[in-house]
Each structure stands twice: as structure tokens, then as C-alpha cells.
Design a protein around this motif. Structure first.
Motif, PDB file in Angstrom:
ATOM      1  N   ILE A   1      -8.941 -10.207   8.463  1.00  0.00           N
ATOM      2  CA  ILE A   1      -9.552  -8.896   8.655  1.00  0.00           C
ATOM      3  C   ILE A   1     -10.391  -8.569   7.430  1.00  0.00           C
ATOM      4  CG2 ILE A   1      -9.105  -6.433   8.976  1.00  0.00           C
ATOM      5  CD1 ILE A   1      -6.496  -7.146  10.316  1.00  0.00           C
TER       6      ILE A   1
ATOM      7  N   PHE B   1     -12.595  -3.074   6.665  1.00  0.00           N
ATOM      8  CA  PHE B   1     -11.598  -2.330   7.449  1.00  0.00           C
ATOM      9  C   PHE B   1     -10.418  -1.901   6.593  1.00  0.00           C
ATOM     10  CE2 PHE B   1     -13.778  -5.100  10.479  1.00  0.00           C
ATOM     11  CZ  PHE B   1     -14.278  -4.136  11.341  1.00  0.00           C
ATOM     12  N   VAL B   2     -10.072  -2.767   5.631  1.00  0.00           N
ATOM     13  CA  VAL B   2      -8.966  -2.436   4.724  1.00  0.00           C
ATOM     14  C   VAL B   2      -9.352  -1.221   3.868  1.00  0.00           C
ATOM     15  CG1 VAL B   2      -7.567  -3.293   2.783  1.00  0.00           C
ATOM     16  CG2 VAL B   2      -8.076  -4.797   4.728  1.00  0.00           C
TER      17      VAL B   2
ATOM     18  N   LEU C   1      -8.694   1.927   5.736  1.00  0.00           N
ATOM     19  CA  LEU C   1      -7.342   2.020   6.280  1.00  0.00           C
ATOM     20  C   LEU C   1      -6.706   3.391   6.111  1.00  0.00           C
ATOM     21  CD1 LEU C   1      -5.612  -0.095   7.670  1.00  0.00           C
ATOM     22  CD2 LEU C   1      -4.701  -0.756   5.460  1.00  0.00           C
TER      23      LEU C   1
ATOM     24  N   SER D   1      -6.700   3.696  10.456  1.00  0.00           N
ATOM     25  CA  SER D   1      -5.841   2.540  10.713  1.00  0.00           C
ATOM     26  C   SER D   1      -5.869   2.077  12.171  1.00  0.00           C
ATOM     27  CB  SER D   1      -4.404   2.844  10.295  1.00  0.00           C
ATOM     28  OG  SER D   1      -3.855   3.798  11.180  1.00  0.00           O
TER      29      SER D   1
ATOM     30  N   VAL E   1      -7.542  -1.456  12.685  1.00  0.00           N
ATOM     31  CA  VAL E   1      -6.718  -2.522  12.112  1.00  0.00           C
ATOM     32  C   VAL E   1      -5.462  -2.720  12.949  1.00  0.00           C
ATOM     33  CG1 VAL E   1      -5.375  -3.232  10.085  1.00  0.00           C
ATOM     34  CG2 VAL E   1      -7.626  -2.191   9.793  1.00  0.00           C
TER      35      VAL E   1
ATOM     36  N   ALA F   1      -4.985  -9.868   5.827  1.00  0.00           N
ATOM     37  CA  ALA F   1      -5.833  -8.740   5.444  1.00  0.00           C
ATOM     38  C   ALA F   1      -6.477  -9.057   4.103  1.00  0.00           C
ATOM     39  CB  ALA F   1      -5.010  -7.461   5.349  1.00  0.00           C
TER      40      ALA F   1
ATOM     41  N   LEU G   1      -0.325  -1.667   5.764  1.00  0.00           N
ATOM     42  CA  LEU G   1      -0.430  -2.955   6.465  1.00  0.00           C
ATOM     43  C   LEU G   1       0.951  -3.481   6.869  1.00  0.00           C
ATOM     44  CD1 LEU G   1      -3.304  -4.369   4.274  1.00  0.00           C
ATOM     45  CD2 LEU G   1      -3.416  -4.137   6.774  1.00  0.00           C
TER      46      LEU G   1
ATOM     47  N   CYS H   1       1.225  -6.499   9.531  1.00  0.00           N
ATOM     48  CA  CYS H   1       0.335  -7.559   9.039  1.00  0.00           C
ATOM     49  C   CYS H   1       1.117  -8.522   8.144  1.00  0.00           C
ATOM     50  CB  CYS H   1      -0.822  -6.939   8.252  1.00  0.00           C
ATOM     51  SG  CYS H   1      -1.985  -8.159   7.640  1.00  0.00           S
TER      52      CYS H   1
END
Ligand code: C2E
Ligand code: MG
Ligand code: MG
Ligand code: MG
Length: 284
Positions: free
Chosen positions: A201, A205-206, A209, A216, A219, A235, A247, A252
Motif C-alpha cells: 500500500i 494512503f498511509v 490514514l 482509514s 486502507v 504498508a 494499521l 495489516c
């Protein structure tokens, strides 16, 4: 850029452009010599299990120790390497060096680790790439299960050709990972059809988050669908404990980012492996 400014624009042939392109030429000449002069090196960034803190493996990230400009990051020379075709010998060097390093870590008794190597489109599309990889692996008695290639979505634009290359690579037993996932146009279904093992990812996107109400959602959707399709998820660009915790709560499994560690020289890892393990376990 110059094109869009029109035919008669003075900027078409500005001295600035001349300087830029001659600088580029100089850099290109230097780059041609860089392998021979042993100026290229790989740094390695750990991929850490979000729950146990165990080190699952390392991504190999190229650097160029330029005699005048100092340590250059890949963004400074990989585009030039791609433009000039130098990416082919450089890419070969990267695979050799990563496999050799892996073998040396195994001999030094480090736990079994995965090594991820970034590929450029030129390498991936080159005839006999698979055969080449096979030869390199046999040189270092590399167990293919520990070698992973990172490709990007744009490399799979020609779906049927990508499928063919990926099938060949997978038949060697190596792993394939989709880098920077979410920044291109491919869907998860597409990844499954291509027989990808892992998706990474993108940092983009992180970064989002913990922003706003929906930060979020994307994700979490990606992770849920990846789980359903039995794809592993990494991630990228995790910088804070808060991001790690989010995460973890989204399930994740693997984390790569400055929160645990930047990419570091191989010797640093060899010498501090146990310290790093303890450190990561405490940080999770
Ligand atoms: P990538 O494959 O997506 O690698 C991740 C990049 O994000 C690395 O930058 C890494 O240092 C950086 N990064 C990781 N965690 C964090 C974080 O928490 N915060 C921030 N701000 N950055 C983080 P790097 O080493 O500069 O590499 C940039 C890109 O250059 C790579 O992106 C990859 O596309 C390319 N590259 C690197 N090595 C190679 C190589 O051997 N061959 C080819 N073809 N491309 C390479
Ligand atoms: Mg990568
Ligand atoms: Mg990436
Ligand atoms: Mg990237």
C-alpha cells in the motif's frame, strides 16, 4: 514542458536547458562508469511484522556514491538510467548484489529473511529475463522462496505479456509484489489474475490514514479485499506509532517505514541484527 509553451517561445532553446542537458550528459557519463568504479551500493529497509515485531525481510534500495555529488538517492539517477538503457546493467548488478548479500546473511546465521528487489519495466520486459534470474540465483545458491521482485502497476499494462513473464518468474519459485499499490489503475482482481503474492500500500494512503473521518476507509477496504484474495499486505511509509496502531487494528500484517527504520547499509544490519530485533519488538 518546452513543447507546451509553443514553437516561438524563447524558452525552447534557453541556455538553462543547455546547461541542464549537458549536466545530464556528464551524469550519464559518470553513471556509465559507476558499476566498474564500485560507486553503486544497496541499502536495506526492514519489513517488520506489525504484531510480533519480527523482521520478515528487507527491501534493497539503490544508492550512488558519486565522487562529487555525494550519496545520491534513486530518484536522482534511476530515471536517467531508464532513459539511457543503463538500467539493464544496473538492474543486473542489483539482483547480483542482493542475492550475494542474502547468502552472506544466511551464512552469518541471521534468521531466514526475504529480500525484495525493485524492477524497472525495461528489465521486466527484456527477453530472457527469467533465464537471467535463474542463472543469478544458481550463482549464489539462492533459495527462490526468499527472493521477491517488486513491480509496479504500469509494468502490467500489457496484461497478456505481463502474465507470461510473471508465470515464468513464478515457476522459478520467486515471489512477486505490487509496489505503490493504489497509485495506478489496476484493481485487486487484476492482481489476483496476475498471480501477485503481495501488495504494498503506497505511502500516500498511509499518510492519510489518520486524517479526517474517511482516512482509514480506503486502507481498510484494500486490506479486507487483499485478505479475501489471500494476498499479503505491506504498508509503506509508516512513520508514527499512531499509524502503526491504526494499521494493526485494520489487520495489516507487514510494516515498512521510518517508524521502525530507514534503509541502512548491509553491514549495519549484519552487526546489529539482534539489537534491531529487540528494538522492533519493543516498538510494536
Ligand atoms: P519504492 O520501491 O516505493 O521504495 C520506497 C521508498 O520510500 C524508498 O525511497 C524508501 O526509503 C522510502 N521510504 C520508506 N519508508 C519511508 C517513510 O516512512 N517515510 C518516507 N518519507 N519515505 C520512506 P528511496 O530509497 O529513495 O527509493 C525511491 C524509489 O526508487 C523506490 O520506491 C523505487 O521505485 C526506486 N528504486 C530504488 N531502488 C531501486 C532499484 O534497485 N531498481 C529500480 N529500478 N528502482 C529502484
Ligand atoms: Mg519498492
Ligand atoms: Mg513503494
Ligand atoms: Mg515509491
Amino acid at each position: 514542458k518546452a513543447k507546451s509553451q509553443g514553437k516561438n517561445d524563447y524558452r525552447m532553446f534557453s541556455p538553462e536547458m543547455y546547461i541542464n542537458s549537458s549536466e545530464e550528459l556528464l551524469l550519464e557519463n559518470d553513471l556509465r562508469e559507476a558499476i566498474k568504479k564500485e560507486e553503486l551500493l544497496l541499502h536495506y529497509q526492514p519489513q517488520v511484522d506489525a504484531f510480533s515485531g519480527e523482521i520478515a525481510g528487507f527491501e534493497a534500495l539503490i544508492r550512488w556514491n558519486h565522487p562529487v555529488h555525494g550519496l545520491l538517492s534513486p530518484d536522482k539517477f534511476i530515471p536517467l538510467a531508464e532513459k539511457t538503457g543503463l538500467i539493464l546493467p544496473i538492474g543486473q548488478w542489483v539482483i547480483h548484489t542482493a542475492c550475494r548479500q542474502h547468502s552472506s546473511w544466511m551464512k552469518a546465521g541471521l534468521a531466514p529473511l526475504k529480500i525484495s528487489v525493485n524492477l524497472s519495466a525495461h528489465q521486466f520486459l527484456k527477453q530472457d529475463f527469467t533465464k537471467n534470474v535463474e542463472e543469478i540465483m544458481s550463482t549464489y545458491s539462492m533459495n527462490p522462496a526468499y527472493l521477491e521482485f517488486e513491480i509496479t502497476e504500469s509494468m502490467a499494462m500489457d496484461f497478456s505479456y505481463a502474465l507470461k513473464v510473471l508465470e515464468e518468474l513464478k515457476s522459478l519459485g520467486v515471489q512477486i509484489s505490487m509496489d505503490d499499490f493504489g497509485t495506478g489503475y489496476s484493481s485487486l482482481l487484476y492482481l489476483k489474475q496476475l498471480n501477485i503474492d503481495t501488495l504494498k500500500i503506497d505511502k500516500y494512503f498511509v499518510d492519510d490514514l489518520l486524517e479526517g473521518t474517511y482516512g482509514s476507509v480506503l486502507v481498510s477496504t484494500i486490506i479486507a479485499m487483499a485478505d479475501a484474495m489471500q494476498l499479503k499486505v505491506v504498508a509503506e511509509g509508516v512513520e508514527t506509532k499512531a499509524q502503526l496502531q491504526e494499521l494493526q487494528s485494520l489487520g495489516c500484517q507487514l510494516i515498512q517505514g521510518y517508524y521502525f527504520s530507514k534503509a541502512v547499509p548491509a553491514d549495519y544490519i549484519t552487526e546489529n541484527f539482534n539489537t534491531l530485533k529487540t528494538e522492533f519488538a519493543a516498538k510494536r
